[in-house]
Motif scaffolding. Structure first.
Motif, mmCIF file in Angstrom:
data_model
loop_
_atom_site.group_PDB
_atom_site.id
_atom_site.type_symbol
_atom_site.label_atom_id
_atom_site.label_comp_id
_atom_site.label_asym_id
_atom_site.label_seq_id
_atom_site.Cartn_x
_atom_site.Cartn_y
_atom_site.Cartn_z
ATOM 1 N N GLU A 256 0.847 -1.191 0.000
ATOM 2 C CA GLU A 256 0.000 0.000 0.000
ATOM 3 C C GLU A 256 0.885 1.244 0.000
ATOM 4 O OE1 GLU A 256 -2.298 -0.703 3.533
ATOM 5 O OE2 GLU A 256 -3.835 -1.809 2.431
ATOM 6 N N PRO A 257 0.394 2.410 -0.395
ATOM 7 C CA PRO A 257 -0.990 2.674 -0.769
ATOM 8 C C PRO A 257 -1.286 2.376 -2.240
ATOM 9 C CG PRO A 257 0.242 4.709 -0.793
ATOM 10 C CD PRO A 257 1.201 3.655 -0.318
ATOM 11 N N VAL A 258 -2.569 2.092 -2.507
ATOM 12 C CA VAL A 258 -3.064 2.000 -3.869
ATOM 13 C C VAL A 258 -3.593 3.376 -4.243
ATOM 14 C CG1 VAL A 258 -4.751 0.942 -5.408
ATOM 15 C CG2 VAL A 258 -3.638 -0.435 -3.638
ATOM 16 N N LEU A 259 -3.078 3.929 -5.333
ATOM 17 C CA LEU A 259 -3.386 5.299 -5.723
ATOM 18 C C LEU A 259 -4.616 5.344 -6.624
ATOM 19 C CD1 LEU A 259 0.280 6.403 -6.505
ATOM 20 C CD2 LEU A 259 -0.957 6.582 -4.327
ATOM 21 N N PHE A 260 -5.078 6.550 -6.894
ATOM 22 C CA PHE A 260 -6.232 6.736 -7.769
ATOM 23 C C PHE A 260 -5.765 6.984 -9.199
ATOM 24 C CE2 PHE A 260 -8.162 7.281 -3.700
ATOM 25 C CZ PHE A 260 -9.498 6.937 -3.868
ATOM 26 N N GLN A 261 -6.544 6.479 -10.145
ATOM 27 C CA GLN A 261 -6.270 6.662 -11.563
ATOM 28 C C GLN A 261 -7.555 7.084 -12.257
ATOM 29 O OE1 GLN A 261 -5.851 2.835 -13.801
ATOM 30 N NE2 GLN A 261 -6.115 1.846 -11.798
ATOM 31 N N ARG A 308 -6.163 -3.252 -13.722
ATOM 32 C CA ARG A 308 -5.007 -2.358 -13.543
ATOM 33 C C ARG A 308 -5.193 -1.534 -12.277
ATOM 34 N NH1 ARG A 308 -3.314 3.003 -15.014
ATOM 35 N NH2 ARG A 308 -1.190 3.066 -15.852
ATOM 36 N N LYS A 309 -4.098 -1.400 -11.523
ATOM 37 C CA LYS A 309 -4.074 -0.509 -10.370
ATOM 38 C C LYS A 309 -2.714 0.179 -10.309
ATOM 39 C CE LYS A 309 -4.921 -3.377 -7.062
ATOM 40 N NZ LYS A 309 -5.079 -4.020 -5.738
ATOM 41 N N LEU A 310 -2.665 1.304 -9.624
ATOM 42 C CA LEU A 310 -1.422 2.051 -9.428
ATOM 43 C C LEU A 310 -1.015 1.936 -7.961
ATOM 44 C CD1 LEU A 310 -2.142 5.350 -11.418
ATOM 45 C CD2 LEU A 310 -0.971 3.291 -12.228
ATOM 46 N N VAL A 311 0.236 1.548 -7.728
ATOM 47 C CA VAL A 311 0.732 1.344 -6.377
ATOM 48 C C VAL A 311 1.994 2.169 -6.182
ATOM 49 C CG1 VAL A 311 1.594 -0.378 -4.736
ATOM 50 C CG2 VAL A 311 -0.227 -0.980 -6.338
ATOM 51 N N GLN A 312 2.113 2.800 -5.025
ATOM 52 C CA GLN A 312 3.341 3.519 -4.702
ATOM 53 C C GLN A 312 4.301 2.541 -4.049
ATOM 54 O OE1 GLN A 312 2.764 7.110 -2.503
ATOM 55 N NE2 GLN A 312 4.944 7.557 -2.343
ATOM 56 N N VAL A 313 5.447 2.334 -4.652
ATOM 57 C CA VAL A 313 6.399 1.322 -4.207
ATOM 58 C C VAL A 313 7.734 1.974 -3.880
ATOM 59 C CG1 VAL A 313 5.289 -0.473 -5.576
ATOM 60 C CG2 VAL A 313 7.167 0.819 -6.557
ATOM 61 N N PRO A 314 8.630 1.224 -3.196
ATOM 62 C CA PRO A 314 9.944 1.771 -2.861
ATOM 63 C C PRO A 314 10.764 2.100 -4.095
ATOM 64 C CG PRO A 314 9.454 -0.173 -1.551
ATOM 65 C CD PRO A 314 8.403 -0.098 -2.615
ATOM 66 N N GLU A 315 11.832 2.838 -3.882
ATOM 67 C CA GLU A 315 12.746 3.170 -4.969
ATOM 68 C C GLU A 315 13.369 1.896 -5.530
ATOM 69 O OE1 GLU A 315 13.019 5.930 -6.349
ATOM 70 O OE2 GLU A 315 12.059 7.259 -4.919
ATOM 71 N N PRO A 316 13.839 1.935 -6.777
ATOM 72 C CA PRO A 316 14.365 0.725 -7.426
ATOM 73 C C PRO A 316 15.433 -0.008 -6.632
ATOM 74 C CG PRO A 316 14.101 2.474 -9.026
ATOM 75 C CD PRO A 316 13.821 3.083 -7.691
ATOM 76 N N ALA A 317 16.209 0.679 -5.831
ATOM 77 C CA ALA A 317 17.287 0.036 -5.085
ATOM 78 C C ALA A 317 16.752 -1.000 -4.102
ATOM 79 C CB ALA A 317 18.104 1.074 -4.335
ATOM 80 N N THR A 318 15.507 -0.846 -3.673
ATOM 81 C CA THR A 318 14.937 -1.776 -2.703
ATOM 82 C C THR A 318 14.035 -2.811 -3.335
ATOM 83 O OG1 THR A 318 13.021 -0.386 -2.294
ATOM 84 C CG2 THR A 318 14.968 0.019 -0.940
ATOM 85 N N LEU A 319 13.839 -2.748 -4.645
ATOM 86 C CA LEU A 319 12.896 -3.663 -5.285
ATOM 87 C C LEU A 319 13.356 -5.117 -5.229
ATOM 88 C CD1 LEU A 319 11.662 -1.695 -8.395
ATOM 89 C CD2 LEU A 319 10.373 -2.311 -6.360
ATOM 90 N N GLY A 320 14.671 -5.335 -5.079
ATOM 91 C CA GLY A 320 15.152 -6.699 -4.960
ATOM 92 C C GLY A 320 14.618 -7.392 -3.730
ATOM 93 N N LEU A 321 14.186 -6.610 -2.729
ATOM 94 C CA LEU A 321 13.634 -7.162 -1.501
ATOM 95 C C LEU A 321 12.119 -7.265 -1.539
ATOM 96 C CD1 LEU A 321 15.733 -5.018 1.018
ATOM 97 C CD2 LEU A 321 16.249 -7.311 0.194
#
Length: 337
Positions: A256-261, A308-321
């Motif tokens: 989370e959060p799931v954003l609005f589109q 389809r949904k839009l999600v706010q996610v961590p910066e790319p450096a943390t995506l491996g986790l």
């Protein structure tokens, strides 16, 4: 046990980081699905309907497996190797005279999605928003597999087997590998809760959203006499009997959060909320109801869904986790439920 706790903490950390600093990621889903029809029988139970006219109040229960679930950018799968993402949708037809009225409107089942999941019996899951008035209409689980999990498994008795709903599958094809309504319902709802989406628009809570809806348009051009269950069940898997679209609110998401589109363009709606999100929603769904020829487990038809949904996610450096975090957070939420 320590590893499970670490995964849970890591998942919480990722969500916290996303809320503070991250980037917008689109989650796109495409499924294989079959549809069952339930009808209240007046004695507190349900009848499984496989023929006859479509009626107001009928409960459409979709059993689906996400063939693809990807996040862009970057283009990575949301389904870890060796796992599967499956789900259940429960909607109730609210339209008068649906055999002659081509515009169908759906609502959450009045008894709540959890009442349908309870038909599994002992061990049935429950979901956020699944009680009467809660609004839940669709939920997905990330199946955890296990020692018996095998993509080539053909034993219906095996727990958490690979659910096969693809009409083009070389082994199962038209028939699928779940043998009854309850068997399909159980197999689709095993694992860790991944997300729950619903329709909010009739209550007065802060999730009241007048943009929410689930509608379908029956194909009365090719079927001018009306669309009934016999016609759909005997129809080819390539024949379209109706098209549908849904604008949903997110009730639970593993990240989370799931954003609005924007409900039409899909462009992010900055600052939107349920109260002021004019023409903006959290989840967009489109699809078609297709013929059920070959199904022998009580299902009437198939459908093809894109979401389809839009999600706010961590910066790319943390995506491996992220994969470990998703699993850990899912386990933690499940134990707290």
């Amino acid at each position: 046990m320590k590893l499970t706790k670490l995964a849970a903490v890591l998942g919480l950390g990722l969500v916290s980081a996303a809320a503070q600093a991250g980037f917008i990621q689109a989650w796109n889903f495409q499924d294989d699905s079959i549809d069952f029809i339930l009808r209240a029988n007046g004695t507190g139970g349900f009848d499984l309907v496989t023929s006859g006219a479509v009626q107001k109040g009928d409960i459409f229960v979709g059993i689906f497996e996400m063939q693809t679930a990807s996040a862009t950018p970057p283009g990575v799968s949301l389904i870890p190797p060796g796992k599967e993402l499956t789900g259940v949708s429960v909607i109730q037809l609210a339209t008068d005279n649906p055999t002659t009225n081509p515009f169908w409107t759906f609502q959450p089942y009045s008894g709540g999605m959890n009442a349908i999941l309870a038909l599994i019996g002992a061990g049935a899951p429950t979901v956020v928003g699944g009680n009467p008035g809660g609004g839940a209409v669709a939920a997905m689980w990330l199946n955890t597999g296990g020692a018996t999990y095998n993509s080539g498994d053909t034993n219906p008795a095996v727990t958490d087997r690979d659910l096969v709903l693809d009409a083009a599958h070389p082994t199962w094809g038209d028939t699928t590998n779940c043998t009854s309504f309850v068997d399909c319902l159980k197999e689709a709802s095993l694992g860790d809760l991944f997300q729950v989406d619903g329709l909010w628009g009739t209550d007065t809570s802060d999730r009241n959203d007048p943009d929410n809806r689930w509608i379908a348009i029956a194909n009365l051009i090719d079927f001018p006499g009306g669309v009934d269950y016999d016609t759909v069940k005997s129809g080819a898997k390539s024949t379209q009997f109706a098209s549908f679209s849904a604008r949903l609110s997110n009730l639970f998401n593993v990240v989370e959060p799931v954003l609005f589109q924007n409900a039409i363009s899909g462009v992010h709606c900055p600052g939107a909320t349920h109260a002021n999100a004019d023409n903006c929603v959290q989840v967009r769904v489109t699809g078609q109801i297709l013929g059920g020829d070959g199904l022998n487990n009580g299902a009437v038809g198939r459908d093809d869904i894109d979401a389809r949904k839009l999600v706010q996610v961590p910066e790319p450096a943390t995506l491996g986790l992220l994969g470990l975090g998703l699993l850990g957070l899912g386990l933690l939420r499940r134990r707290q439920a």
